[in-house]
Structures are given as C-alpha cells and as structure tokens.
Design a protein around this motif. Structure first.
Motif, short mmCIF file in Angstrom:
data_model
loop_
_atom_site.label_atom_id
_atom_site.label_comp_id
_atom_site.label_asym_id
_atom_site.label_seq_id
_atom_site.Cartn_x
_atom_site.Cartn_y
_atom_site.Cartn_z
N PRO A 65 -14.01 0.40 51.12
CA PRO A 65 -14.54 0.89 52.43
C PRO A 65 -15.85 -0.03 52.66
O PRO A 65 -16.47 -0.19 51.74
N ASP A 66 -16.00 -0.67 54.18
CA ASP A 66 -17.14 -1.23 54.29
C ASP A 66 -18.71 -0.72 53.86
O ASP A 66 -19.60 -1.29 53.22
N ALA A 67 -18.55 0.77 53.96
CA ALA A 67 -20.02 1.42 53.56
C ALA A 67 -20.06 1.29 52.12
O ALA A 67 -21.12 1.21 51.73
N ILE A 68 -19.24 1.32 51.28
CA ILE A 68 -19.25 1.21 49.67
C ILE A 68 -19.43 -0.13 49.51
O ILE A 68 -20.56 -0.64 48.53
N ARG A 69 -18.72 -1.17 49.88
CA ARG A 69 -18.91 -2.51 49.65
C ARG A 69 -20.31 -3.15 50.05
O ARG A 69 -20.81 -4.06 49.42
N ALA A 70 -20.92 -2.56 51.06
CA ALA A 70 -22.38 -3.07 51.36
C ALA A 70 -23.40 -2.06 50.55
O ALA A 70 -24.68 -2.16 50.84
N SER A 71 -23.06 -1.12 49.86
CA SER A 71 -24.02 -0.28 49.21
C SER A 71 -24.67 -0.80 47.86
O SER A 71 -23.98 -1.31 46.93
N LEU A 72 -26.08 -0.66 48.03
CA LEU A 72 -26.75 -1.39 46.93
C LEU A 72 -26.29 -0.36 45.85
O LEU A 72 -26.27 -0.78 44.41
N THR A 73 -26.32 0.98 46.15
CA THR A 73 -26.06 1.99 44.78
C THR A 73 -24.72 1.65 44.20
O THR A 73 -24.44 1.56 43.04
N ALA A 74 -23.62 1.23 45.09
CA ALA A 74 -22.57 1.04 44.66
C ALA A 74 -22.37 -0.48 43.78
O ALA A 74 -21.69 -0.62 42.87
N TYR A 75 -23.39 -1.02 44.19
CA TYR A 75 -23.35 -2.48 43.23
C TYR A 75 -24.00 -2.13 42.26
O TYR A 75 -23.35 -2.78 40.92
N ILE A 76 -24.98 -1.47 41.72
CA ILE A 76 -25.61 -1.11 40.85
C ILE A 76 -24.68 -0.24 39.97
O ILE A 76 -24.84 -0.44 38.72
N PHE A 121 -23.10 7.02 46.18
CA PHE A 121 -22.31 6.24 47.06
C PHE A 121 -21.09 6.76 47.74
O PHE A 121 -20.62 6.28 49.00
N ILE A 122 -20.60 7.80 47.13
CA ILE A 122 -19.55 8.46 47.97
C ILE A 122 -20.31 9.05 49.14
O ILE A 122 -19.53 9.31 50.25
N LYS A 123 -21.51 9.46 48.94
CA LYS A 123 -22.05 10.17 50.24
C LYS A 123 -22.34 9.40 51.33
O LYS A 123 -22.26 9.81 52.71
N GLU A 124 -22.22 7.94 51.02
CA GLU A 124 -22.46 7.08 52.15
C GLU A 124 -21.15 6.97 52.96
O GLU A 124 -21.17 6.09 54.22
N LEU A 125 -20.14 7.59 52.61
CA LEU A 125 -18.96 7.45 53.50
C LEU A 125 -19.09 8.59 54.74
O LEU A 125 -17.68 8.77 55.26
N ASP A 126 -20.00 9.24 54.44
CA ASP A 126 -20.34 10.20 55.62
C ASP A 126 -19.15 11.15 55.92
O ASP A 126 -18.71 11.52 56.90
N ASP A 127 -18.82 11.72 54.73
CA ASP A 127 -17.77 12.75 54.64
C ASP A 127 -16.26 12.33 55.24
O ASP A 127 -15.47 13.13 55.67
N ASP A 128 -16.05 11.10 55.29
CA ASP A 128 -14.77 10.68 55.63
C ASP A 128 -13.88 10.85 54.58
O ASP A 128 -13.63 10.17 53.56
#
Length: 150
Positions: A65-76, A121-128
């Motif tokens: 998902p775009d939110a995870i692809r753009a997440s610095l937390t997910a990159y780390i 980074f799961i939280k960055e999906l805004d409960d989707d």
C-alpha cells in the motif's frame, strides 16, 4: 581468520577487483538499496567464475500500500524498500547469474508480530482492514541462490 578479508564500501560499488571472491552472502541488506540492479551487477563482477551468491531478503508478492511504501518506519523495518519477488529474481538474472533458484519462501504475517516498528507502520494504514489483511501474504522472506558460470 585466514582467507577472510573485510572491506568497507557501498554495496552498489564494491571496493574489490573483478573475479576475486568465491562466495557472497547477504542477509536482509539488499532490500535497503535503492539500486538493487547495481548491487547484483557488482556481486557478479567480483565473483570468480564458478562462484555463488546466496541472499536472504524480504521481498513482496504484490505491491505494498502507498502508505507503507512511503513510510520511513517501514523502510527502517526493511519492508518499504523491498521489491516484488519477480523483479528481485530478474535483477539477479539480468546481472548474468545462472541457475537462479528461490530455495525458501515464507510469508511474514506482520499482524502476528509484536515488533513496535512493524506495529507502527500498520497504524499508518488508518485502520483500513482490507489493506491490513492483504499484508498477511504480501511480505515474504526468501532465500535465493545463484551462480557465476565459468
């Protein structure tokens, strides 16, 4: 240790001469490189004929998902920089490697993990819920073997 040398350098531009090393191993490092093709070209260049590459890395079965692809937390957390499995294997093959084989492939159920980085980074999906559920089969740990023929 005899026959072991350590060098500091960039994975995309190894400070080694051509045809020097017998084996290259990597464990969850290549997915952090923005230029994976250069990494595999360099690995091929420095391996001796008959040498082999063994990498274990995080890869994807489908786009993140775009939110995870753009997440610095997910990159780390070594997720956002991961490639699709077919792109990863193609980069190895395109570098010149032969006998490319995915020896293990195991889904990484991020929902079952208590790691704070992953939960962040799961939280960055805004409960989707649909996107969160899709992650169960998207993120995969894979080991790939490949050879530089004579």
């Amino acid at each position: 240790l005899p026959r072991i040398d350590f060098y500091e350098g960039l994975i995309e531009d190894l400070p080694l001469e051509d045809n020097l090393v017998d084996v290259i191993i990597s464990n969850c490092v290549i997915n952090l490189s923005p230029d994976k093709e250069a990494v595999f070209r360099e690995a091929y260049r420095v391996l001796k004929p008959g040498g082999h590459l063994c990498v274990s890395d995080i890869v994807l079965t489908q786009p993140l998902p775009d939110a995870i692809r753009a997440s610095l937390t997910a990159y780390i957390g070594c997720i956002a920089g991961a490639s699709l499995m077919e792109d990863y294997v193609k980069a190895i093959t395109d570098a010149g490697f032969q006998g490319v084989e995915v020896t293990t492939k195991q889904a990484f159920d991020v929902l079952a993990c208590d790691d704070p980085i992953i939960q962040g980074f799961i939280k960055e999906l805004d409960d989707d819920e649909a996107e969160i559920d899709r992650l169960k089969t998207t993120i995969v740990s894979a080991t790939v073997l490949a050879y530089k023929n004579n």
